[in-house]
Scaffold this active site. Structure first.
Site, PDB file in Angstrom:
ATOM      1  N   HIS A 124     -10.939  54.484  70.710  1.00 16.15           N
ATOM      2  CA  HIS A 124     -11.295  52.936  69.979  1.00 16.15           C
ATOM      3  C   HIS A 124     -12.045  54.064  69.226  1.00 16.15           C
ATOM      4  O   HIS A 124     -12.910  55.538  69.750  1.00 16.15           O
ATOM      5  CB  HIS A 124     -12.469  52.504  70.502  1.00 16.15           C
ATOM      6  CG  HIS A 124     -12.978  51.423  69.835  1.00 16.15           C
ATOM      7  ND1 HIS A 124     -14.598  51.467  69.071  1.00 16.15           N
ATOM      8  CD2 HIS A 124     -13.060  50.050  69.342  1.00 16.15           C
ATOM      9  CE1 HIS A 124     -14.604  50.507  68.568  1.00 16.15           C
ATOM     10  NE2 HIS A 124     -13.246  49.224  68.886  1.00 16.15           N
ATOM     11  N   ASP A 201     -13.592  54.698  79.187  1.00 14.89           N
ATOM     12  CA  ASP A 201     -14.024  53.206  78.478  1.00 14.89           C
ATOM     13  C   ASP A 201     -12.740  52.458  79.073  1.00 14.89           C
ATOM     14  O   ASP A 201     -11.711  51.814  78.576  1.00 14.89           O
ATOM     15  CB  ASP A 201     -13.987  53.509  77.263  1.00 14.89           C
ATOM     16  CG  ASP A 201     -13.122  52.499  75.782  1.00 14.89           C
ATOM     17  OD1 ASP A 201     -13.309  51.599  76.309  1.00 14.89           O
ATOM     18  OD2 ASP A 201     -13.059  53.155  74.685  1.00 14.89           O
ATOM     19  N   GLN A 204     -11.274  47.082  77.260  1.00 16.56           N
ATOM     20  CA  GLN A 204     -10.077  46.910  77.361  1.00 16.56           C
ATOM     21  C   GLN A 204      -9.569  46.112  78.794  1.00 16.56           C
ATOM     22  O   GLN A 204      -8.825  45.239  78.597  1.00 16.56           O
ATOM     23  CB  GLN A 204      -9.440  47.084  76.533  1.00 16.56           C
ATOM     24  CG  GLN A 204      -9.410  46.982  75.049  1.00 16.56           C
ATOM     25  CD  GLN A 204      -9.625  45.649  74.489  1.00 16.56           C
ATOM     26  OE1 GLN A 204      -8.761  44.745  74.573  1.00 16.56           O
ATOM     27  NE2 GLN A 204     -10.472  45.700  73.675  1.00 16.56           N
ATOM     28  N   LYS A 227     -16.176  41.106  76.176  1.00 16.64           N
ATOM     29  CA  LYS A 227     -14.667  40.828  76.750  1.00 16.64           C
ATOM     30  C   LYS A 227     -14.251  40.492  77.495  1.00 16.64           C
ATOM     31  O   LYS A 227     -13.143  40.632  78.083  1.00 16.64           O
ATOM     32  CB  LYS A 227     -14.148  42.823  76.424  1.00 16.64           C
ATOM     33  CG  LYS A 227     -14.835  42.886  75.111  1.00 16.64           C
ATOM     34  CD  LYS A 227     -13.654  44.073  73.757  1.00 16.64           C
ATOM     35  CE  LYS A 227     -14.272  44.795  73.464  1.00 16.64           C
ATOM     36  NZ  LYS A 227     -13.750  44.949  71.715  1.00 16.64           N
ATOM     37  N   CYS A 365     -10.381  49.392  64.352  1.00 16.21           N
ATOM     38  CA  CYS A 365     -10.884  51.126  64.780  1.00 16.21           C
ATOM     39  C   CYS A 365     -11.003  51.467  65.703  1.00 16.21           C
ATOM     40  O   CYS A 365     -10.931  52.797  66.576  1.00 16.21           O
ATOM     41  CB  CYS A 365     -12.683  49.912  66.017  1.00 16.21           C
ATOM     42  SG  CYS A 365     -13.836  49.023  65.154  1.00 16.21           S
TER      43      CYS A 365
HETATM   44  N1  PMP Z   1     -13.717  50.533  73.351  1.00 14.58           N
HETATM   45  C1  PMP Z   1     -11.930  49.853  73.317  1.00 14.58           C
HETATM   46  C2  PMP Z   1     -11.557  49.916  73.753  1.00 14.58           C
HETATM   47  C3  PMP Z   1     -13.132  48.445  72.109  1.00 14.58           C
HETATM   48  O1  PMP Z   1     -11.105  47.858  72.177  1.00 14.58           O
HETATM   49  C4  PMP Z   1     -14.142  48.359  71.729  1.00 14.58           C
HETATM   50  C5  PMP Z   1     -14.345  47.217  71.349  1.00 14.58           C
HETATM   51  N2  PMP Z   1     -13.578  46.419  69.936  1.00 14.58           N
HETATM   52  C6  PMP Z   1     -15.323  49.093  71.674  1.00 14.58           C
HETATM   53  C7  PMP Z   1     -14.685  50.324  72.994  1.00 14.58           C
HETATM   54  C8  PMP Z   1     -16.099  48.622  71.757  1.00 14.58           C
HETATM   55  O2  PMP Z   1     -17.278  47.961  72.501  1.00 14.58           O
HETATM   56  P1  PMP Z   1     -18.489  47.125  72.057  1.00 14.58           P
HETATM   57  O3  PMP Z   1     -18.423  46.758  70.153  1.00 14.58           O
HETATM   58  O4  PMP Z   1     -18.922  46.212  71.978  1.00 14.58           O
HETATM   59  O5  PMP Z   1     -19.616  48.204  71.742  1.00 14.58           O
END
Ligand code: PMP
Length: 407
Positions: A124, A201, A204, A227, A365
């Site tokens: 991401h 990270d 997910q 999430k 993203c």
């Molecule tokens: N890493 C991953 C794999 C994600 O899916 C996301 C959210 N789409 C994020 C990081 C960022 O999370 P947040 O926007 O809640 O900070």
């Protein structure tokens, strides 16, 4: 067979009971954010109605109750991740802030020119850009583990990338755009053998997989409350105590200090050293309700059911003419990404929304993932415990309609 009472679960999520464009809402955007069950909504309401107060320094009854619930939530997160201690659980505003915190404290303090950071081609943007910002400042090199055609990471190449220059390895536990579950335990072991620290990270993975940071031997693990059926704008950073203690603070302010004079300030103990200012008390309190909810149903039950949903959707959608599935890793969370030949993903999203079906379209993203597969974006359906097979049938019918309209 469904390992729980799906109707009861759906009843716990009031948002699902509505019509969008005259059709019953089908919510398939769970990888972006999950919906909130009544216990989470009530925890927020009860806090603001009953005991809103600033925490830690107050000695009056409300402040004590707020502090007790705030710290109970930290212990719930510790259990959720099987962290050794609650002091290693830091509340942040989300996965994004958790990663930035590590980059700007550990990274800025311990890395020097010529050092390397390894990320992966599945990251991401929030696990790319913070490292790029640091690299620009310090003269570091960033390298990315390549992605194979089936959406898995090329671990053979990864091993060759590791060297004594590698100081940080930062990869996701599961990919948000393709659903790939990465073998992070193996990645961590290899990175450790090369002397690097590893940030996972878990944005997910955390709602789908059992997480055990000790078994993984993760140095840092980041996740977002929203999430895992909890509130938005709240996240967690787990870090090993020795690392957190060696790191300088991230933000300065109240709460993170022991003693302040104009000459010198000493910093507070963990975890408060990294929690400057009044934290997101209400949402932290409500996060415990989300964790309790998941724990009560049982993550293995949730995962087993989501797997059924994913399998059914993969079969039904995968066999449609003109559909190309993107990412077919052997191990996946319940994320299905696909492109429909000749139709822009945005048109698919709009036509599905007209039928009450919420999916995500675009690059999610993860622009490097799209580049890897030579596409601009995908349509992504991501499933949660409250979704049903009938809803997947509606998605299939919706896609047939897209084809009719756009052909
Ligand atoms: N890493 C991953 C794999 C994600 O899916 C996301 C959210 N789409 C994020 C990081 C960022 O999370 P947040 O926007 O809640 O900070």
């Amino acid at each position: 067979t469904i390992p729980f009472d799906i109707e009861r679960i759906r009843a716990d999520f009031p948002i699902l009971d509505q019509e969008i464009n005259g059709r019953k809402l089908v919510y398939f955007d769970n990888a972006a954010t999950t919906q909130k069950p009544i216990p989470v909504i009530e925890a927020l309401m009860n806090y603001y109605r009953g005991y809103n107060a600033n925490i830690h320094r107050g000695i009056h009854t409300l402040a004590e109750k707020a502090t007790a619930d705030f710290e109970a939530s930290r212990r719930a997160v510790r259990d959720f991740l099987n962290a050794p201690s609650a002091e290693e659980i830091i509340f942040t505003s989300g996965t994004t802030m958790s990663i930035n915190l590590v980059a700007q404290t550990y990274g800025r303090h311990f890395l020097k020119e010529g050092d390397e950071i390894i990320i992966s081609g599945l990251e991401h943007h929030s696990n790319i850009v913070p490292w790029q910002m640091l690299a620009g400042e310090k003269g570091l090199t960033i390298r990315a583990i390549p992605v194979l055609e089936n959406g898995e990471l090329d671990l053979y190449t990864f091993e060759g990338m590791l060297s004594e220059r590698t100081k940080i390895v930062a990869v996701n536990h599961a990919s948000n755009s393709l659903g790939t579950v990465n073998p992070v335990k193996e990645i961590i072991a290899k990175a450790h053998a090369a002397g690097a620290v590893v940030l996972i990270d878990g944005a997910q993975a955390s709602s789908h997989l059992d997480i055990d940071v000790q078994d993984l031997d993760a140095d840092f693990y980041a996740l977002s409350a929203h999430k895992i059926y909890g509130p938005t704008g709240l996240g967690v950073l787990y870090g090993k105590r020795a690392l957190l203690e060696a790191m300088p603070p991230y933000m300065g302010g109240g709460e993170m200090i022991k003693e302040v004079t104009f000459e010198k300030t000493t910093y507070n103990d963990l975890p408060y050293k990294f929690e400057a200012g009044t934290p997101n008390i209400a949402d932290v309190v409500a996060l415990k309700a989300a964790i309790d909810y998941i724990t009560k149903i049982g993550k293995p039950n949730i995962a087993a059911y989501e797997h059924q949903l994913l399998q059914y959707a993969t079969e039904q959608i995968g066999q449609m003419d003109g559909i190309r599935l993107i990412g077919q890793a052997k191990e996946k969370i319940s994320v299905l990404s696909f492109v429909l030949e000749g139709v822009h993903h945005q048109d698919i999203g709009i036509i599905l929304d007209q039928q009450g079906i919420a999916v995500r379209t675009g690059h999610h993203c993860t622009q490097p993932v799209m580049d890897r597969f030579c596409i601009l974006g995908t349509t992504r359906a991501s499933f949660a415990m409250y979704n049903t097979m009938e809803e997947i049938d509606k998605l299939v019918a919706g896609l047939q309609r897209v084809k009719k309209l756009m052909a």
